[in-house]
Design a protein around this motif. Structure first.
Motif, PDB file in Angstrom:
ATOM      1  N   ALA A  44      30.986 -20.183  42.022  1.00  0.00           N
ATOM      2  CA  ALA A  44      31.442 -18.860  41.582  1.00  0.00           C
ATOM      3  C   ALA A  44      31.304 -18.697  40.078  1.00  0.00           C
ATOM      4  O   ALA A  44      30.852 -17.657  39.596  1.00  0.00           O
ATOM      5  N   ASN A  45      31.673 -19.718  39.310  1.00  0.00           N
ATOM      6  CA  ASN A  45      31.524 -19.639  37.852  1.00  0.00           C
ATOM      7  C   ASN A  45      30.067 -19.510  37.443  1.00  0.00           C
ATOM      8  O   ASN A  45      29.730 -18.750  36.544  1.00  0.00           O
ATOM      9  N   THR A  46      29.210 -20.258  38.105  1.00  0.00           N
ATOM     10  CA  THR A  46      27.779 -20.188  37.799  1.00  0.00           C
ATOM     11  C   THR A  46      27.232 -18.806  38.126  1.00  0.00           C
ATOM     12  O   THR A  46      26.511 -18.211  37.327  1.00  0.00           O
ATOM     13  N   LEU A  47      27.581 -18.290  39.289  1.00  0.00           N
ATOM     14  CA  LEU A  47      27.070 -16.976  39.685  1.00  0.00           C
ATOM     15  C   LEU A  47      27.608 -15.865  38.800  1.00  0.00           C
ATOM     16  O   LEU A  47      26.881 -14.915  38.502  1.00  0.00           O
ATOM     17  N   ASN A  48      28.855 -15.961  38.405  1.00  0.00           N
ATOM     18  CA  ASN A  48      29.408 -14.925  37.530  1.00  0.00           C
ATOM     19  C   ASN A  48      28.635 -14.839  36.217  1.00  0.00           C
ATOM     20  O   ASN A  48      28.505 -13.768  35.642  1.00  0.00           O
ATOM     21  N   PHE A  49      28.114 -15.964  35.759  1.00  0.00           N
ATOM     22  CA  PHE A  49      27.304 -15.972  34.548  1.00  0.00           C
ATOM     23  C   PHE A  49      25.960 -15.271  34.771  1.00  0.00           C
ATOM     24  O   PHE A  49      25.482 -14.538  33.921  1.00  0.00           O
ATOM     25  N   PHE A  50      25.358 -15.506  35.937  1.00  0.00           N
ATOM     26  CA  PHE A  50      23.997 -15.021  36.192  1.00  0.00           C
ATOM     27  C   PHE A  50      23.919 -13.683  36.933  1.00  0.00           C
ATOM     28  O   PHE A  50      22.890 -13.041  36.910  1.00  0.00           O
ATOM     29  N   ILE A  51      24.977 -13.285  37.606  1.00  0.00           N
ATOM     30  CA  ILE A  51      24.868 -12.178  38.553  1.00  0.00           C
ATOM     31  C   ILE A  51      24.367 -10.878  37.928  1.00  0.00           C
ATOM     32  O   ILE A  51      23.611 -10.147  38.549  1.00  0.00           O
ATOM     33  N   GLN A  52      24.738 -10.602  36.704  1.00  0.00           N
ATOM     34  CA  GLN A  52      24.257  -9.377  36.065  1.00  0.00           C
ATOM     35  C   GLN A  52      22.783  -9.466  35.687  1.00  0.00           C
ATOM     36  O   GLN A  52      22.127  -8.448  35.514  1.00  0.00           O
ATOM     37  N   ARG A  53      22.267 -10.670  35.567  1.00  0.00           N
ATOM     38  CA  ARG A  53      20.849 -10.868  35.255  1.00  0.00           C
ATOM     39  C   ARG A  53      19.974 -10.880  36.498  1.00  0.00           C
ATOM     40  O   ARG A  53      18.767 -10.734  36.403  1.00  0.00           O
ATOM     41  N   SER A  54      20.592 -11.104  37.651  1.00  0.00           N
ATOM     42  CA  SER A  54      19.802 -11.253  38.876  1.00  0.00           C
ATOM     43  C   SER A  54      19.145  -9.938  39.264  1.00  0.00           C
ATOM     44  O   SER A  54      19.540  -8.866  38.812  1.00  0.00           O
TER      45      SER A  54
END
Length: 158
Positions: A44-54
Motif C-alpha cells: 500500500a505504501n509503495t502504491l500510494n507513492f506511484f498511483i498518481q504516476r500510473s
C-alpha cells in the motif's frame, strides 16, 4: 570437424554463454529487488507513492485488486521476485521464469506510468531481456534446464 563446422560451434557456444550472462544478470536483479521486500514491505505504501504516476487505464486494477488485497500482494510480489530470481540464476524452468519476469516488469512499468520507449524505463529493458531468455532457451547451458532437456527434449518450460 571441418573449420567451418568448428567456427559454427564456437559461435553457438558464445551465443549461449551470452544468454547465460543475461539470465544470471536478470536473476540477480530480481533477487536484489526481492530481498528487502521479504522482511518489511507494504504494498500500500509503495502504491500510494506511484498511483498518481500510473497510467489511467491501469489505476482501476491497482485500486480494485492490489490495494483491496494488500496481504496477498505483500506476499505475492516479493516471493514472486525471489522465485523468478532463483530460477533464472539456476537456469531452472527458465522459460516459465522469463515469462513471469516479463509479466512482473510489464506491471511495474505500467505502475510507474512508463512506456517501452521511455529512456528511463529499466523495466522495459528487463522485459526484453526476459523475452530473449524465453525465446533463446537460456537455461539449456549451464543450468538445470540442460539436464531436463536431455531427459525430456520436447519440454516447453526449458
Amino acid at each position: 570437424m571441418s573449420g567451418i563446422e568448428a567456427g559454427q560451434a564456437a559461435k553457438q557456444t558464445v551465443s549461449r554463454a551470452l544468454l547465460v550472462l543475461l539470465r544470471v544478470y536478470l536473476g540477480v536483479v530480481f533477487l536484489t529487488a526481492a530481498w528487502p521486500k521479504l522482511s518489511n514491505w507494504d504494498v500500500a505504501n509503495t502504491l500510494n507513492f506511484f498511483i498518481q504516476r500510473s497510467h489511467e487505464f491501469y489505476r482501476p486494477f491497482l485500486e480494485g485488486v492490489v490495494l483491496a488485497n494488500p496481504g496477498v500482494f505483500n506476499v505475492l510480489v516479493p516471493y514472486g521476485e525471489l522465485l523468478v530470481g532463483l530460477a533464472l540464476v539456476a537456469g531452472a524452468l527458465t522459460r516459465l521464469a522469463g515469462a513471469a519476469a516479463m509479466f512482473m516488469t510489464l506491471n511495474y512499468m505500467l505502475l510507474k506510468g512508463a512506456w517501452f520507449w521511455h529512456a528511463s524505463s529499466n523495466d522495459a529493458a528487463f522485459f526484453f531481456i526476459a523475452l530473449v531468455l524465453v525465446l533463446g532457451s537460456a537455461g539449456r547451458m549451464w543450468g538445470v534446464d540442460e539436464a531436463l532437456a536431455k531427459q525430456r527434449p520436447g519440454g516447453v518450460l526449458w
